[in-house]
Design an enzyme around this catalytic site. Structure first.
Site, PDB file in Angstrom:
ATOM      1  CG  HIS A  19      -5.586  -2.552   0.933  1.00 35.58           C
ATOM      2  ND1 HIS A  19      -5.444  -2.158  -0.355  1.00 35.58           N
ATOM      3  CD2 HIS A  19      -4.932  -1.661   1.641  1.00 35.58           C
ATOM      4  CE1 HIS A  19      -4.288  -1.183  -0.484  1.00 35.58           C
ATOM      5  NE2 HIS A  19      -4.286  -0.956   1.019  1.00 35.58           N
ATOM      6  CB  SER A  49      -1.106  -0.226   1.204  1.00 34.10           C
ATOM      7  OG  SER A  49      -1.922   0.811   1.032  1.00 34.10           O
ATOM      8  CG  ASP A  94      -7.436  -3.535  -2.509  1.00 27.40           C
ATOM      9  OD1 ASP A  94      -8.047  -2.874  -1.501  1.00 27.40           O
ATOM     10  OD2 ASP A  94      -6.168  -3.400  -2.605  1.00 27.40           O
TER      11      ASP A  94
END
Lengths: 269, 397
Positions: A246, A96, A218
């Protein structure tokens, strides 16, 4: 305080000389989020885990909001850790916002990063004229509402860790309880820096071979973002994992590990 | 008292308390749902479906838990909740908002546990949701209040810093003024003394044709005396200040000090037929620098004599009393009094005078006030014109 202490760096796995894999966590957690995956690499690779400043066991005092107003400061921290360990040509795995930090670090000092693995990455969370990031500013304001609503939960067990009494026997228990907890004020600031950042322009600076691992479903990153990254990162390959959520490295660690291993050069250094 | 385990249960028809587990699950006073480890919804109870307004088939296998939340909650859960759940096996008391099918919001508290199969592989996530609509309002009020308090705290800290800076500035100004007063009194004294001497010599040797000259010479002499008085007043201020800086505070016994000051005023006191009455029984000593205490008594007592009501024998009563933790020193006279309506604001200013018909320098009350302030105290004044004045000096414990 050295870079290794500041970022609570832990080194494990195969000894010096082996190929090194560095894991950089994202918003909301710390290096422990690699726990289901990192052990699989320890047999053949030297594994480096770190906490971004402001998270986990990092030096919270070092969190100067002015310095950490952009992700570049975190990228500089990662490079400082590599320098302190005298590492070049590492494999950098980022999740991320940690993936964006990896991109910035690789662009800054290409010699230190031989390969990039971006897990659920996005260069920008907000939609923008033709770019689909998945979020509107109002959505992100809601996140701050959620952070505030969970203020008490986040803050409750924090104090003992911040104060850090190394001699206290209860410390281990405190650390367990403080797992993935963050100082609410820092969390708020880091959230703002993370979710308002836009690093699309930095993608062109990267020359490092890159694997983009995207979760098929996601909730935070639309599929179009993977394609966008693939188009703008020269020499990148996109792999859409058949996973939900995620955090594929947590919900499907085996699938994620295999995908990374296949991308890596032979571990024999 | 714990009931004895061997004691038989009270006579109750236990059939009434036997719950149907299926009904308990479906209609429990909280929302239940189960998800796969990746969040896909597999089972929801009727309570939760009722809250959300969805039919079971719209959600099961089609939606993930995070998708039931507002976007902010989804971000929080995906970045923080999921890692906690998958690594620690549980999350507790996460505060989120459910988004109903009709778009309205429902604040909930979410707790969840991860169930693993025999070889430790994550199998299912069990989730409990509590409706906290009222509690959320209260919590948000608390958060608002907290934010406000933090803001106020920051403002206070800023105001405090400003005050500290201003205080330092004032202290510097004060020190500058003291040194100015010292320089002025010192530098003026020499030429004025010279003028006085020259003038005496001048009066002795010169002759004047003008018949008004004698009057003007008298006025000049008076003006000289005023300047000398002012300079000696300034010198006294400086001297007292310097003494205070050099001499430490001590418990000064008041009776002998007052007697000593009264003795030093004896010529004036005798002339006026004045009477001093001293009573320090309630508080026999004051904590301050001795020269300060002496100057304070001297100025108050000599004022009482100087501003006596013409035609009335001065009576000065000096006493102490306790007022809470403070000590009060009162000097009460039966003199001319002061028109407080007019003069209260200027009472303690340097060179301010309220009885021009009586000679004085305008230094006495200024000094007394300054000494009391430096001892951490304050002064109250009561006065009636033609009847007398009472000065009450409050000193902290």
């Amino acid at each position: 305080m050295t870079a290794l202490e500041r970022n609570n760096v832990t080194v494990s796995g195969a000894g010096p000389g082996a190929q090194t894999v560095v894991f950089v966590h994202g918003f909301g957690c710390d290096q422990q989020m690699w726990r289901l995956m990192a052990p699989a690499f320890e047999e053949h690779y030297q594994v480096v885990l770190l906490d971004l400043v402001g998270a986990g066991g990092s030096d919270l005092v070092a969190y100067d909001p002015t310095r950490y107003a952009t992700l570049d400061a975190h990228a500089a921290d990662v490079l400082a850790v590599l320098e302190a360990l005298e590492l070049r040509g590492v494999v950098l795995v980022g999740h991320s916002v940690g993936a964006t930090i990896g991109v910035l670090a690789a662009a800054q000092e290409p010699a230190r990063v031989a390969r990039l693995v971006l897990v659920a990455p996005t260069p920008r969370f907000l939609n923008d004229d033709g770019y689909i990031g998945g979020f509107e500013p109002a959505d992100l304001e809601e996140l701050f509402g959620a952070l505030d609503d969970n203020y008490l939960t986040w803050a409750a067990d924090l104090a003992p860790v911040v104060m850090g009494y190394p001699d206290r026997p209860a410390l281990a228990a405190e650390l367990t309880r403080s797992f993935c907890r963050t100082d609410p004020v820092i969390a708020r600031h880091f959230a703002r820096v993370t979710f308002w950042s836009d690093h699309r322009a930095d993608l062109a600076r990267v020359r490092t071979p890159t694997l983009i691992l995207q979760s098929a479903r996601d909730a935070l990153v639309p599929l179009a973002v993977g394609t966008y990254l693939n188009q703008h990162l020269r020499g990148s390959q996109l792999l859409v994992l058949n996973t939900l959520g995620h955090c594929p490295h947590l919900s499907a660690p085996q699938i994620t590990t295999t995908a990374i291993e296949q991308f890596l050069p032979s571990p024999v250094g | 008292m714990t009931p004895d385990a061997e004691e038989p249960l009270p006579e109750l028809d236990l059939r009434l308390t036997e719950e149907n587990p299926e009904d308990l699950y479906e209609h429990a006073p909280c929302g239940y749902c189960s998800c796969l480890p990746d969040g896909t919804l597999v089972k929801l109870n009727a309570t939760l479906l009722g809250w959300l307004g969805y039919a079971r088939e719209e959600l099961v296998a089609r939606q993930a838990l995070a998708q039931l939340l507002t976007v902010g909650g989804r971000l929080h859960f995906e970045t923080h909740g999921t890692p906690l759940l998958l690594l620690r096996g549980q999350v507790r008391e996460l505060s989120y908002t459910l988004r109903r099918k009709d778009g309205t919001a429902l604040p909930v508290l979410l707790s969840a546990v991860l169930v693993r199969d025999a070889d430790g592989t994550p199998l299912v996530v069990r989730v409990t949701l509590f409706d906290i609509t009222e509690r959320r309002k209260y919590e948000q009020e608390l958060l608002r209040t907290r934010a406000l308090a933090e803001e106020r705290g920051a403002q206070l800290a800023q105001a405090n810093a400003q005050l500290t800076a201003q205080n330092e500035q004032l202290l510097r100004t004060n020190a500058d003024l003291d040194s100015f007063v010292y320089t002025a009194s010192h530098d003026l004294k020499q030429p004025i003394d010279n003028m006085t001497g020259l003038f005496e010599e001048f009066k002795r040797t010169a002759t004047f044709a003008d018949p008004e000259a004698a009057g003007m010479v008298g006025m000049f002499a008076e003006a000289l005396q005023q300047i000398l008085g002012t300079i000696s007043g300034l010198a006294e201020v400086v001297q007292v200040q310097r003494q205070l800086e050099e001499v430490a505070a001590e418990a000064v016994p008041l009776q002998p000090l007052a007697e000593e000051v009264v003795r030093s005023l004896q010529p004036q006191a005798t002339d006026a037929g004045a009477e001093f009455e001293l009573d320090f029984a309630a508080a026999p000593a004051l904590r301050m620098a001795r020269p300060g205490a002496q100057s304070m008594f001297y100025n108050l007592f000599s004022n009482a004599l100087r501003y006596a009501q013409p035609g009335r024998r001065p009576r000065v009563r000096v006493s102490t009393a306790r007022a809470g933790t403070s000590t009060v020193l009162t000097v009460q006279d039966n003199g001319r009094g002061i028109d407080l309506e007019r003069h209260r604001r200027h009472l303690f200013q340097l060179f301010r005078r309220f009885h021009p018909e009586v000679a004085g320098s305008g230094v006495g009350l200024y000094l007394v006030h300054r000494l009391v302030l430096q001892a951490g105290g304050r002064i109250e004044v009561e006065s009636a014109v033609g009847q007398g004045t009472a000065f009450r000096l409050y000193f902290p414990a």
